[in-house]
Design a protein around this motif. Structure first.
Motif, PDB file in Angstrom:
ATOM      1  N   UNK A   1      44.070  36.139  38.431  1.00 51.20           N
ATOM      2  CA  UNK A   1      42.829  35.621  39.011  1.00 51.20           C
ATOM      3  C   UNK A   1      41.675  36.143  38.169  1.00 51.20           C
ATOM      4  N   UNK A   2      40.665  35.296  37.960  1.00 52.70           N
ATOM      5  CA  UNK A   2      39.561  35.654  37.078  1.00 52.70           C
ATOM      6  C   UNK A   2      38.537  36.566  37.712  1.00 52.70           C
ATOM      7  N   UNK A   3      39.002  37.690  38.235  1.00 49.80           N
ATOM      8  CA  UNK A   3      38.137  38.684  38.881  1.00 49.80           C
ATOM      9  C   UNK A   3      38.191  39.953  38.048  1.00 49.80           C
ATOM     10  N   UNK A   4      37.108  40.318  37.353  1.00 49.37           N
ATOM     11  CA  UNK A   4      37.153  41.465  36.436  1.00 49.37           C
ATOM     12  C   UNK A   4      37.669  42.752  37.064  1.00 49.37           C
ATOM     13  N   UNK A   5      37.377  42.979  38.344  1.00 49.30           N
ATOM     14  CA  UNK A   5      37.827  44.213  38.988  1.00 49.30           C
ATOM     15  C   UNK A   5      39.344  44.317  39.034  1.00 49.30           C
ATOM     16  N   UNK A   6      40.039  43.195  38.916  1.00 49.03           N
ATOM     17  CA  UNK A   6      41.494  43.228  38.964  1.00 49.03           C
ATOM     18  C   UNK A   6      42.093  43.931  37.755  1.00 49.03           C
ATOM     19  N   UNK A   7      41.387  43.925  36.625  1.00 47.12           N
ATOM     20  CA  UNK A   7      41.912  44.631  35.459  1.00 47.12           C
ATOM     21  C   UNK A   7      41.957  46.127  35.730  1.00 47.12           C
TER      22      UNK A   7
ATOM     23  N   UNK B   1      46.529  36.871  32.354  1.00 45.82           N
ATOM     24  CA  UNK B   1      46.788  35.447  32.491  1.00 45.82           C
ATOM     25  C   UNK B   1      45.501  34.681  32.780  1.00 45.82           C
ATOM     26  N   UNK B   2      44.687  35.208  33.675  1.00 47.14           N
ATOM     27  CA  UNK B   2      43.466  34.505  34.095  1.00 47.14           C
ATOM     28  C   UNK B   2      42.399  34.547  33.010  1.00 47.14           C
ATOM     29  N   UNK B   3      41.488  33.600  33.075  1.00 50.38           N
ATOM     30  CA  UNK B   3      40.369  33.528  32.139  1.00 50.38           C
ATOM     31  C   UNK B   3      39.154  34.187  32.783  1.00 50.38           C
ATOM     32  N   UNK B   4      38.556  35.128  32.072  1.00 51.70           N
ATOM     33  CA  UNK B   4      37.326  35.762  32.532  1.00 51.70           C
ATOM     34  C   UNK B   4      36.138  35.067  31.861  1.00 51.70           C
ATOM     35  N   UNK B   5      35.071  34.891  32.610  1.00 44.77           N
ATOM     36  CA  UNK B   5      33.906  34.196  32.082  1.00 44.77           C
ATOM     37  C   UNK B   5      32.990  35.063  31.242  1.00 44.77           C
ATOM     38  N   UNK B   6      33.265  36.358  31.190  1.00 44.41           N
ATOM     39  CA  UNK B   6      32.421  37.268  30.413  1.00 44.41           C
ATOM     40  C   UNK B   6      33.278  38.445  29.952  1.00 44.41           C
ATOM     41  N   UNK B   7      32.794  39.224  28.975  1.00 48.86           N
ATOM     42  CA  UNK B   7      33.570  40.372  28.493  1.00 48.86           C
ATOM     43  C   UNK B   7      33.834  41.379  29.616  1.00 48.86           C
ATOM     44  N   UNK B   8      35.010  41.987  29.576  1.00 48.75           N
ATOM     45  CA  UNK B   8      35.421  42.951  30.593  1.00 48.75           C
ATOM     46  C   UNK B   8      35.815  44.258  29.911  1.00 48.75           C
ATOM     47  N   UNK B   9      35.304  45.419  30.363  1.00 47.01           N
ATOM     48  CA  UNK B   9      35.659  46.691  29.736  1.00 47.01           C
ATOM     49  C   UNK B   9      37.146  47.002  29.903  1.00 47.01           C
ATOM     50  N   UNK B  10      37.742  47.581  28.874  1.00 43.48           N
ATOM     51  CA  UNK B  10      39.147  47.993  28.896  1.00 43.48           C
ATOM     52  C   UNK B  10      39.209  49.501  28.650  1.00 43.48           C
ATOM     53  N   UNK B  11      39.892  50.258  29.518  1.00 39.64           N
ATOM     54  CA  UNK B  11      40.002  51.705  29.333  1.00 39.64           C
ATOM     55  C   UNK B  11      40.989  52.038  28.211  1.00 39.64           C
ATOM     56  N   UNK B  12      40.465  52.036  26.989  1.00 39.55           N
ATOM     57  CA  UNK B  12      41.320  52.186  25.813  1.00 39.55           C
ATOM     58  C   UNK B  12      42.029  53.540  25.817  1.00 39.55           C
TER      59      UNK B  12
END
Length: 332
Positions: free
Chosen positions: A229-235, A251-262
């Motif tokens: 689901x395209x909800x950034x909080x899900x990442x 799988x889902x498409x996000x409409x804007x960049x989402x931070x990733x805990x590298x």
């Protein structure tokens, strides 16, 4: 022929347009079913990056070969097929290497330059059609495309463990990911989905546990987590749920960049896997899933209707949201 045109005002309506002809290397498919997905709704709202009205949308489709163009072999009139809705260049290294779904010049069925499947007939390259098994009904052929999305997402795991799997989002794609990953060896399959009315459907597709978003799940315990689901909080939730050495499939498409805990990605050796579209191998898997699970179509499809009613429902869904509809299929 009848077709649904999306206009700039956000309305879908049935119009009469010329029936397409099969050019060299092409076939015309008489559409027996076509599905409405989120990208269609985004196009109608005017928010899709490349499906820009006015256009004939639709890319989830199957039907029967109605016309065969010059230079086409191995197909016959009346053959039942599904459509891989990708028209790639066929010449770049990705195309010649079998990864045509990543071709930079690829076009998708249902854009202004290539009329889509919300119509009685659609013209496609002969190379894009895949034979359909007799066990899959004409009105269910459109489901091969979204199942192929799910099949490709699960295939991204390769040989990685998936005994304990989690799907975040139980819409059409999340539900189908659940079915495919369960078939591929998941013994525990939890799904997070806020809409309680779709929970029974998710259970029927193989979920061993279906939960609302406020559910507390064991942290760092899932071999594979699918963000569907395209909800950034899900990442963030995916990182909290995945086990050390596990994999997250976006799988889902996000409409804007989402931070990733590298840092977490590195320390716990988590694989973060993207998935884009599908190949014909995934369509073969999808058709096999449909054939082996005859109840899947009835579980996932909320409404099957005509182009006329479908245009009204699609306009309403684009404006107000899908409501209780999981999957809308039209039979032209």
């Amino acid at each position: 022929m009848r077709a649904i045109r999306f206009d700039e005002s956000g309305k879908a309506q049935v119009v009469d347009i010329p029936k397409p002809l099969a050019g060299r290397g092409e076939v015309v498919v008489q559409v027996t079913s076509t599905g409405v997905c989120g990208s269609d709704l985004a196009a109608l709202r005017g928010t899709h990056p490349f499906r820009v009205p006015p256009l004939i949308s639709g890319h989830e489709a199957g039907g029967r070969i109605a016309e065969i163009g010059p230079g086409v072999d191995g197909l016959a009139l009346g053959d039942r097929v599904v459509i891989d809705p990708q028209r790639s260049c066929g010449e770049c290294a990705l195309c010649t290497g079998g990864r045509y779904h990543l071709c930079a010049s690829k076009q998708m069925l249902g854009i202004a330059e290539w009329d889509g499947s919300f119509a009685e007939f659609t013209a496609v390259p002969a190379s894009t059609v895949i034979p359909a098994p007799d066990g899959v009904a004409d009105e269910h052929l459109a489901l091969a495309e979204p199942i192929a999305v799910a099949a490709h997402a699960v295939a991204q795991l390769g040989d990685r463990e998936r005994t304990r799997s989690l799907v975040l989002g139980g819409g059409t794609i999340g539900a189908l990911v659940a079915r495919v990953v369960r078939d591929s060896g998941a013994e525990v399959l939890d799904v997070i989905e806020p809409r309680s009315h779709v929970h029974p459907m998710l259970e029927s597709l193989g979920a061993t546990g279906v939960h609302t978003p406020d559910a507390e799940l064991e942290s760092h315990s899932y071999d594979a987590v699918f963000v569907a689901a395209g909800v950034p909080a899900l990442l963030e939730r995916a990182f909290a749920a995945v086990a050390p050495g596990g994999a997250i499939v976006q799988v889902a498409v996000f409409g804007k960049p989402v931070p990733v805990p590298v840092g977490e990605l590195q320390v716990r050796e988590i694989a973060l896997l993207g998935t884009a579209m599908y190949t014909k191998t995934d369509f073969t898997t999808a058709l096999d899933v449909l054939d082996r699970h005859p109840g899947l179509a009835d579980a996932i499809v909320s409404r099957t209707t005509s182009l006329e009613e479908g245009a009204e429902i699609t306009t309403r869904m684009a404006a107000d949201g899908p409501g209780d509809i999981v999957k809308l299929v039209m039979v032209p």
